[in-house]
Motif scaffolding. Structure first.
Motif, short mmCIF file in Angstrom:
data_model
loop_
_atom_site.label_atom_id
_atom_site.label_comp_id
_atom_site.label_asym_id
_atom_site.label_seq_id
_atom_site.Cartn_x
_atom_site.Cartn_y
_atom_site.Cartn_z
N ALA A 83 0.68 -1.09 -0.14
CA ALA A 83 0.12 0.01 -0.03
C ALA A 83 1.00 1.17 0.06
CB ALA A 83 -0.99 0.15 1.21
N ALA A 84 0.49 1.99 -0.73
CA ALA A 84 1.16 3.59 -0.69
C ALA A 84 0.15 4.86 -0.46
CB ALA A 84 1.95 3.63 -2.35
N PRO A 85 -0.18 4.87 0.66
CA PRO A 85 -1.17 5.94 1.11
C PRO A 85 -0.42 7.25 1.00
CG PRO A 85 -0.68 4.59 3.04
CD PRO A 85 0.10 3.88 1.83
N PRO A 86 -1.12 8.30 0.72
CA PRO A 86 -0.65 9.68 0.73
C PRO A 86 -0.39 9.86 2.33
CG PRO A 86 -3.05 9.62 0.04
CD PRO A 86 -2.53 8.35 0.14
N THR A 87 0.55 11.09 2.50
CA THR A 87 0.82 11.36 3.85
C THR A 87 0.70 12.86 4.07
OG1 THR A 87 3.17 11.66 2.72
CG2 THR A 87 2.63 9.39 4.31
N GLY A 88 0.82 13.20 5.38
CA GLY A 88 0.78 14.74 5.66
C GLY A 88 -0.83 15.09 5.33
N ARG A 89 -0.80 16.47 4.99
CA ARG A 89 -2.02 17.16 4.86
C ARG A 89 -2.86 16.32 3.81
NH1 ARG A 89 -0.76 23.25 4.75
NH2 ARG A 89 -0.01 23.85 6.78
N ARG A 90 -2.19 16.10 2.61
CA ARG A 90 -2.76 15.39 1.52
C ARG A 90 -3.57 14.13 1.89
NH1 ARG A 90 -5.16 15.64 -3.00
NH2 ARG A 90 -5.22 13.61 -3.98
N GLY A 91 -2.90 13.30 2.95
CA GLY A 91 -3.37 12.08 3.60
C GLY A 91 -4.59 12.25 4.26
N LEU A 92 -4.60 13.56 5.22
CA LEU A 92 -5.68 13.79 5.63
C LEU A 92 -7.05 14.20 4.81
CD1 LEU A 92 -4.44 16.04 8.67
CD2 LEU A 92 -5.40 13.86 8.76
N LEU A 93 -6.59 15.03 3.97
CA LEU A 93 -7.77 15.40 3.07
C LEU A 93 -8.24 14.18 2.31
CD1 LEU A 93 -9.18 17.48 1.00
CD2 LEU A 93 -7.45 16.95 -0.44
N VAL A 94 -7.61 13.22 2.00
CA VAL A 94 -8.18 12.05 1.24
C VAL A 94 -8.97 11.25 2.17
CG1 VAL A 94 -7.31 9.80 0.04
CG2 VAL A 94 -6.18 11.88 -0.59
N THR A 95 -8.40 11.12 3.49
CA THR A 95 -8.82 10.26 4.42
C THR A 95 -10.27 10.83 4.75
OG1 THR A 95 -6.96 9.58 5.28
CG2 THR A 95 -8.82 9.27 6.72
N ALA A 96 -10.31 12.00 4.82
CA ALA A 96 -11.75 13.08 5.00
C ALA A 96 -12.62 12.87 3.84
CB ALA A 96 -11.18 14.46 5.38
N VAL A 97 -12.20 12.85 2.81
CA VAL A 97 -13.14 12.65 1.68
C VAL A 97 -13.75 11.07 1.74
CG1 VAL A 97 -13.18 12.46 -0.99
CG2 VAL A 97 -11.92 14.26 0.19
N ILE A 98 -12.98 10.38 1.94
CA ILE A 98 -13.55 8.87 2.24
C ILE A 98 -14.47 8.78 3.32
CG2 ILE A 98 -12.83 6.55 2.43
CD1 ILE A 98 -10.13 6.96 0.84
N VAL A 99 -14.17 9.17 4.44
CA VAL A 99 -14.78 9.11 5.53
C VAL A 99 -16.30 9.91 5.32
CG1 VAL A 99 -14.92 9.55 8.10
CG2 VAL A 99 -12.92 8.45 7.12
N VAL A 100 -16.21 11.10 5.00
CA VAL A 100 -17.43 11.80 4.59
C VAL A 100 -18.44 11.20 3.71
CG1 VAL A 100 -18.39 13.96 3.63
CG2 VAL A 100 -16.55 13.99 5.38
N VAL A 101 -17.73 10.74 2.61
CA VAL A 101 -18.62 10.29 1.65
C VAL A 101 -19.43 8.75 2.11
CG1 VAL A 101 -18.60 9.03 -0.73
CG2 VAL A 101 -17.41 11.14 -0.61
N VAL A 102 -18.38 7.93 2.34
CA VAL A 102 -18.84 6.48 3.02
C VAL A 102 -19.62 6.93 4.20
CG1 VAL A 102 -18.19 4.26 3.84
CG2 VAL A 102 -16.87 5.48 2.14
N GLY A 103 -19.22 7.58 5.23
CA GLY A 103 -19.96 7.81 6.29
C GLY A 103 -21.28 8.44 6.17
N GLY A 104 -21.28 9.39 5.44
CA GLY A 104 -22.52 10.18 5.23
C GLY A 104 -23.61 9.27 4.55
N HIS A 105 -23.20 8.37 3.78
CA HIS A 105 -24.13 7.40 3.10
C HIS A 105 -24.74 6.25 4.09
CE1 HIS A 105 -23.41 8.65 -1.10
NE2 HIS A 105 -24.45 8.36 -1.24
N LEU A 106 -23.70 5.96 4.95
CA LEU A 106 -24.13 4.71 5.90
C LEU A 106 -25.11 5.44 6.81
CD1 LEU A 106 -20.81 2.90 6.65
CD2 LEU A 106 -22.85 2.16 5.70
N PHE A 107 -24.88 6.94 7.27
CA PHE A 107 -25.84 7.52 8.17
C PHE A 107 -27.19 7.47 7.58
CE2 PHE A 107 -27.82 11.44 9.50
CZ PHE A 107 -27.85 11.32 10.63
N GLU A 108 -27.21 7.94 6.37
CA GLU A 108 -28.50 7.86 5.70
C GLU A 108 -29.31 6.74 5.42
OE1 GLU A 108 -28.85 11.10 5.75
OE2 GLU A 108 -29.18 11.80 3.56
N ILE A 109 -28.32 5.67 5.43
CA ILE A 109 -28.96 4.24 5.20
C ILE A 109 -29.42 3.91 6.51
CG2 ILE A 109 -28.45 1.77 4.94
CD1 ILE A 109 -26.48 2.80 2.66
N VAL A 110 -28.70 4.17 7.73
CA VAL A 110 -29.11 3.63 8.91
C VAL A 110 -30.32 4.52 9.61
CG1 VAL A 110 -28.48 3.61 11.48
CG2 VAL A 110 -27.03 2.86 9.45
#
Lengths: 267, 436
Positions: free
Chosen positions: A104-131
């Motif tokens: 695995a080659a995840p981005p690091t630093g601020r970039r890593g935070l941005l990417v993780t935030a995008v993933i968490v918001v998109v997936v988490g938002g959908h799971l919240f709506e489903i639940v």
């Protein structure tokens, strides 16, 4: 019992305890909380969690919480099962084969935070709506067509145009562009709940009629000239070959607005 | 716990080439431009305020309907941003602009009485790509970078940056279906399958929609068939997330879901236009490309003989290499690799090869300069778009003169270069004198 079995047992017990705790919370604690919030005996910040509290009975909110609680329980149970399975060596080997962690080659630093935030918001938002079964566009639980379709089409709001040769259905998207029949009906449904419903619905119909004629005269559509526009409640008995598609069994006229040339409402 | 984190990282950030993401960028922005580019969004400014029922996003941020002229301008800027994102021009900026304006313009109609969800995935994908490095491959930005630094011709290295946007797209698709499946079970339970629900739905949609065919009317009387369709629908929808973890299930589930949505259009008249394009996010374009290249392997190739001591020529060749995904062009440096070139093409002299680019077709036919570029355009897929232009009357005449002028200026700069760089002289490179 080896180390793997012990770990599996530990995770299974923890997951079971969490599920039982959730079940107790939903069945014992939440109903009391909702009852008080509905009665208004809790601070306003909690009562505001129940939208349209004054119009809907307590049972509505209790049923909704029970449904949501059950969905959360089911999803959590699935998650727990997956977690327990993940402790087994065979499953771990499978995961390692499918997703080799070392490469695995995840981005690091601020970039890593941005990417993780995008993933968490998109997936988490959908799971919240489903639940929770809620809608916050563009997030959704995609609940369309999840209800049971009745055998007959009953009480559907429809728009009809009055022409020299009789009434015609106006269920054609181009007639009211950029609005369509569905949006006009949706707006009317909402407006009918307002205190000034009568005037608001008449205004909407007048605009729809003027829009229809304007688009017709400018050649956007080729519908017939209409003299008036009607909002009706139509019902159909289901025919398997839909012979009665254009002739509802019952029509109740709710509003009728005669069109005046050049009388289009403005924004 | 650390194992879970490792698997999480491996799932989202497994290294990949930029090809899949780049092709998805082209497909996605191209189709979005096609679908939305012609829409008259300015017309929303003419809708009376009584229709305005803001959705949460617009209500919280206090977004309003902008004046007609502003909406028109926004739609033009959006179309330009979509087109630029598609071809990869100023990709970072254009994708961000495409997302911000797209969120507003796509969201605007949902404030007028009805919220549709057919376009939600488009909005998410605009946002995801705006945060991604989708312009690293197959883009004008890449070609510009190659012109500036020909050493980049090897292409970007594999990275997790090219994996997560596509994975997130796949996860989104499965979440949509998971949501739809669980909503049905939650609201109606198994009666959604066992009752005459599906039969009613199939017939009732003919009263409100316009399905392209009347097959559903023939299906509806067969209760076992409609219940079977309903059961299959719920099963496919709730099982969709499994496609993320198993290749075999992916092969079964994803095409089945695609066919299901095509079936919904045929039977109920509801077309998931944007969604149907989204399925392409699952396609492993790089493997498909490898397979095609494999099929082409062994076929005769074009040879380009260029002057490697010239910076402009090196940059041009870096671009040609980037535009040649089928590996049909072999590039030879007549300055640095003359012995090998001389062995392959003994009838050519280094002097003429240095003066003008030579293109040797598989038939052995040699074309020079502008004509060489025209011959190359036949074999580079990206150049097929401009190929007809190259054969317009007068283009050849102009092209030859422009090439001659550029080559003359290039010759001057080479002379200067050689004046201070002895390593670049033929003597220093050890080229045989007879060949010069």
């Amino acid at each position: 019992m080896n180390d793997h079995d012990r770990r599996t047992l530990r995770v299974a017990l923890l997951a079971a305890a969490a599920l039982v705790a959730w079940a107790l919370f939903v069945t014992l604690v939440l109903p009391v909380f909702i009852r008080h919030a509905h009665q208004g005996t809790l601070p306003a910040v909690f009562s505001d969690l129940l939208p349209r509290r004054g119009h809907l009975p307590l049972e509505h909110y209790l049923a909704r919480v029970q449904r949501t609680g059950a969905v959360v329980f089911a999803l959590a149970a699935l998650g727990a099962l997956a977690l327990v399975a993940a402790t087994r060596p065979g499953v771990q080997q499978f995961l390692t084969r499918r997703f080799p962690a070392a490469s695995a080659a995840p981005p690091t630093g601020r970039r890593g935070l941005l990417v993780t935030a995008v993933i968490v918001v998109v997936v988490g938002g959908h799971l919240f709506e489903i639940v929770t079964g809620t809608e916050h566009w563009p997030f959704s639980h995609y609940g369309m067509f999840s209800g049971l379709a009745p055998r007959d089409v009953s009480s559907r709001l429809s728009l009809y145009g009055v022409t020299d040769s009789g009434d015609v259905s106006l269920n054609v998207p181009a007639y009211f562009a950029p609005l369509d029949d569905q949006r006009i009906r949706g707006s009317i449904k909402k407006l009918r709940r307002r205190p000034d419903a009568e005037a608001a619905v008449e205004y909407v119909l007048r605009d729809a009629g003027a829009r229809y004629e304007r688009l017709r005269l400018s050649g956007v559509h080729h519908g017939p000239r209409i003299l008036a526009i009607k909002l009706v409640e139509a019902s159909w008995t289901q025919h398997h070959q839909i012979e009665n598609r254009d002739q509802p069994d019952a029509i109740r006229v709710l509003h009728e607005v005669r069109l005046v040339e050049g009388g289009a409402p403005t924004r | 716990m650390s194992t879970v984190v490792e698997h999480w990282r491996a799932f989202w950030f497994a290294p990949a080439r930029p090809t899949n993401l780049a092709i998805w960028r082209i497909v996605f922005y191209g189709t979005t431009l096609l679908f939305y580019g012609g829409e008259d969004v300015a017309a929303w400014a003419t809708v009376p305020e009584v229709f305005w029922h803001p959705i949460r996003l617009f209500g919280v941020v206090h977004l309003v309907v902008l004046p007609e002229s502003t909406l028109h301008l926004l739609s033009v800027v959006w179309a330009v941003a979509l087109a630029a994102s598609c071809v990869g021009l100023f990709t970072r900026a254009s994708t961000i602009v495409a997302f911000v304006i797209g969120l507003y313009l796509i969201g605007l109609p949902h404030n007028f009485g009805k919220v549709h969800h057919g376009d939600a995935l488009t909005v998410f994908m605009l946002g995801i790509l705006a945060c991604s490095r989708c312009g690293d491959g197959w883009s004008i930005d890449r070609l510009v970078a190659l012109v500036r630094r020909p050493t980049l011709a090897q292409g970007p290295r594999s990275s997790g940056e090219y994996t997560w946007p596509l994975r997130l797209g796949c996860v989104l698709i499965t979440l949509v279906f998971l949501g739809a499946g669980t909503s049905k079970l939650r609201q109606s339970g198994l009666r959604w399958i066992t009752s005459d629900n599906m039969a009613n739905m199939l017939v009732n949609h003919h009263y409100s929609h316009h399905p392209p065919v009347r097959w559903s009317l023939a299906l509806a009387p067969h209760r076992w068939l409609t219940s079977g369709i309903a059961a299959m629908t719920v099963l496919l929808e709730t099982a969709a997330p499994l496609a993320l973890f198993s290749r075999w299930l992916r092969v079964v589930l994803i095409p089945s879901l695609f066919l299901m949505q095509v079936g919904i259009w045929l039977l109920m008249g509801i077309l998931f236009r944007d969604f149907l394009v989204m399925y392409l996010v699952w396609v492993p374009w790089d493997r498909l490309g490898d397979w095609i290249v494999g099929r082409w392997a062994g076929r005769p190739t074009y040879a380009v003989l260029y002057d490697g001591s010239c910076g402009l020529c090196r940059r041009t060749m870096a671009v040609v290499r980037a535009l040649d995904p089928l590996r049909r062009v072999a590039i030879h440096d007549v300055h640095g690799d003359w012995p090998e070139v001389a062995r392959r093409y003994p009838h050519l002299s280094q002097e003429t090869c240095m003066a003008e680019m030579h293109v040797v077709a598989p038939s052995g036919r040699i074309t020079l300069g502008f004509d060489g570029y025209r011959a190359l355009a036949w074999t580079l897929p990206a150049a097929w778009l401009v190929l007809p232009l190259l054969y317009l009357p007068g283009v050849r005449w102009v092209g030859r003169r422009v090439y001659a002028r550029v080559a003359a200026r290039r010759a001057c700069s080479i002379a200067e270069h050689r004046a201070w760089a002895p390593a670049a002289t033929p003597e220093a490179t050890g080229e045989p004198a007879a060949r010069r």
